[in-house]
Write an enzyme that holds these catalytic residues in place. Structure first.
Site, PDB file in Angstrom:
ATOM      1  N   CYS A 259      40.608   0.377  45.247  1.00 34.61           N
ATOM      2  CA  CYS A 259      40.058   0.669  46.574  1.00 34.61           C
ATOM      3  C   CYS A 259      38.678   1.324  46.449  1.00 34.61           C
ATOM      4  CB  CYS A 259      41.022   1.596  47.317  1.00 34.61           C
ATOM      5  SG  CYS A 259      40.390   2.143  48.882  1.00 34.61           S
TER       6      CYS A 259
ATOM      7  N   CYS B 241      38.026   4.255  48.893  1.00 37.46           N
ATOM      8  CA  CYS B 241      38.734   5.495  48.554  1.00 37.46           C
ATOM      9  C   CYS B 241      38.059   6.191  47.375  1.00 37.46           C
ATOM     10  CB  CYS B 241      40.182   5.223  48.157  1.00 37.46           C
ATOM     11  SG  CYS B 241      41.035   4.068  49.201  1.00 37.46           S
ATOM     12  N   ASP B 242      37.720   5.432  46.347  1.00 35.79           N
ATOM     13  CA  ASP B 242      37.333   6.048  45.069  1.00 35.79           C
ATOM     14  C   ASP B 242      35.878   5.849  44.679  1.00 35.79           C
ATOM     15  OD1 ASP B 242      40.027   6.681  44.900  1.00 35.79           O
ATOM     16  OD2 ASP B 242      40.509   4.823  43.852  1.00 35.79           O
TER      17      ASP B 242
END
Ligand code: NAP
Length: 544
Positions: A370, A373-374
């Site tokens: 992701c 997200c990261d």
């Protein structure tokens, strides 16, 4: 007090000030005369900074002390040891009952802020915040500290509402939640540091969690999730929920199905075990949803969920464990029981893994599925993106735009992604290793390198990297379907006819779990189509 009088550090007309102070005193007597809990106030000032704010704050707090015997005031110079003890470095600062709460005011209650200041004393003095039961429940779920910084200004009529939210949180969970109310006019450097020029703006643990005033529950939810929330779903205590149609999955297909089913007059509910919105919530930018030329995936989800909530009840964080045969069906979750005349599987799909050594061990330590997200963790670093479809290229572009050096590794000699994404990739000069496969991910406690094989020449090479973003497609979520006895296609999707009917009468499937184009717009189309079929079948059951 009038905020304008403070602007530009102009002296206040003594007569005006006298009049205003009398009025304030009268009001304070009515408000604070019956306070029944001690409210120790600690005021820190530095005569060389913010003189007028010091004066106002001193005057206001002294007036309160005069009318409320349980409000005590201790005044200190900024150089006093207690300032150091309490970490006070901006002046003036007022601490509210620091032995029991972590609430402080940086500035003075000028203009609109006066209302919020009065609320603070009232809530602490009467120990009553009127916090709602759903808000309290959200706060009870918080297990780690939250340091709130709430920026406000004297001319902002929306700020007091957000201050009240912050106070409610900090008073309800004093052991975990601290609140700094920061007047941007008295603290321009802090405001600049946080780029807090449009108030109210709220940070928690240095993350921006809210712009503008929020309803109380949304504020608490944003505080819990450390991200701005745009809808709030209260927890349900119901042990049994009777429905016409129970929809499993809260992605675009499930949400669209809910809207269509409810608008046909059916009682529909949506159960979601993970993130509402499914994969869309993790998509950085969506540019192909008709009517919305460019929108963040998360924002699109928020719009869809808010829309669906106008029609259906959504049960988040809840997993369906078993469906007992019907119709009517009995659906057992980890929380309660549902009955339904029809069931819709809109369970979507999850990330496909590469299945190479090191992938599982280093997942979350450099291996990610992701980018939104990261991605931020890799700023200034070097990563590999694996895959050749729309996801891989969208991810590569997102990462490159965030100052990350990207190499795409793809197993074929050309991409299957949309042409415009390929053009963008070339335009950004992103390096691509065609005909290459990642065979191993190496590293100790985090990713350090990948072993890549050229599948034409067989040559192996080890390449240093800080991260590996895997974007090789999705796997349909069919465990429950399999358990329920639904037939699957050879590719592993739920088998459906053109009306989304599965092999079991009364059970339907829509969205990525039935395969097809796997687009947001097609998933929504499949969901709405399934809901229309369900409505027609419940009127005239084809299985009877
Ligand atoms: P996808 O289209 O299935 O592409 C998966 C890619 O991963 C393919 O290039 C595939 O290679 C490769 N791959 C699969 N297994 C692999 C393995 N074990 N090792 C190495 N490579 C492997 O999946 P997606 O890109 O995630 O897209 C899924 C759906 O969502 C598509 O319909 C896509 O259009 C849509 N989507 C749309 C957007 C957008 O419109 N903005 C963004 C994201 C996704 P091969 O080519 O060799 O099979």
């Amino acid at each position: 007090m009038n905020g304008k009088e403070m602007q530009g550090n102009q002296p206040i007309d003594p007569q005006v000030r006298q009049k205003e102070m009398e009025l304030v005193r009268k009001k304070l007597t009515a408000l604070f005369g019956k306070i029944d809990h001690e409210v120790p106030l600690l005021l820190f000032t530095d005569p060389t900074i913010n003189h007028l704010y010091n004066e106002v704050l001193r005057a206001v707090t002294r007036s309160i002390r005069e009318v409320a015997s349980l409000v005590t005031l201790r005044e200190f110079d900024g150089s006093h040891a207690l300032a150091k003890k309490h970490g006070v470095s901006h002046f003036p600062t007022l601490l509210f009952d620091p032995e029991h709460f972590a609430i402080r005011w940086l500035g003075a209650p000028v203009g609109e802020e006066g209302r919020a200041f009065v609320e603070a004393i009232t809530m602490l003095g009467y120990r009553q915040t009127q916090i709602s039961a759903p808000s309290r429940k959200v706060l009870e779920r918080i297990t780690t500290p939250r340091a709130i910084k709430l920026f406000i200004s004297p001319t902002c009529p929306f700020c007091p509402q957000q201050v009240v939210n912050g106070l409610k949180a900090a008073i309800a969970r004093p052991e975990l939640i601290s609140l700094e109310i920061i007047d941007i006019q008295a603290n321009p450097k802090l405001a600049e540091q946080y780029n807090a020029f449009s108030v109210p703006v709220c940070f928690a643990n240095e993350v921006m969690i809210a712009k503008g005033a929020q309803p109380e529950e949304l504020f608490m939810a944003s505080l819990e999730k450390l991200a701005q929330q745009s809808f709030f779903i209260p927890e349900s205590e119901a042990e049994q929920v009777d429905t016409d149609v129970t929809i499993i999955g809260g992605g675009p297909s499930g949400l669209a199905a809910g809207i269509y089913a409810a608008r046909s007059g059916l009682k529909a509910v949506i159960i979601e075990r993970g993130a509402l919105g499914g994969q869309v919530a993790l998509t950085p930018v969506v540019e192909n949803y008709p009517g919305l030329s460019r929108i963040e995936g998360k924002t699109l989800v928020d719009i869809m969920v808010s829309h669906a909530l106008e029609y259906v009840t959504i049960y988040p964080d809840e997993e369906v464990m078993e469906i007992k045969s019907g119709p009517p069906f009995e659906i057992l979750t980890n929380r309660r029981r549902y009955t339904a005349r029809a069931v819709l599987f809109a369970t979507g799909a999850s990330y496909r893994r590469l299945g190479v050594p090191g992938e599982e061990r280093l997942a979350g330590s450099g291996v990610s599925y992701c980018t939104t997200c990261d991605g931020a963790l890799f700023k200034g670093k070097e990563v590999i993106v694996v895959g050749g479809g729309d996801s891989a290229l969208t991810d590569a572009l997102y990462l490159a735009n965030n100052e990350i050096r990207v190499t795409v590794v793809h197993r074929r000699e050309s991409f299957r992604a949309q042409d415009h994404l390929v053009k963008q990739l070339n335009k950004h000069g992103i390096q691509v290793l065609f005909n290459c496969e990642v065979k191993e991910i190496r590293g100790g406690s985090k990713v350090e390198a990948v072993v890549v094989q050229n599948n034409q020449s067989g040559e192996l090479m080890t390449r240093a990297t800080d991260g590996v973003f895997v974007a090789v497609g999705y796997q349909p979520a069919v465990e429950l379907a399999r358990k329920t006895g639904l037939a699957l296609t050879p590719e592993g999707f739920i088998q459906v006819d053109k009306n989304h009917r599965t092999s079991v009468p009364g059970i339907y499937a829509a969205g990525d779990v039935e395969g097809g184009y796997r687009q947001i717009v097609t998933a929504a189309g499949q969901g709405s189509g399934a809901a229309i079929t369900i409505f027609e079948d419940l009127i005239n059951p084809y299985w009877k």
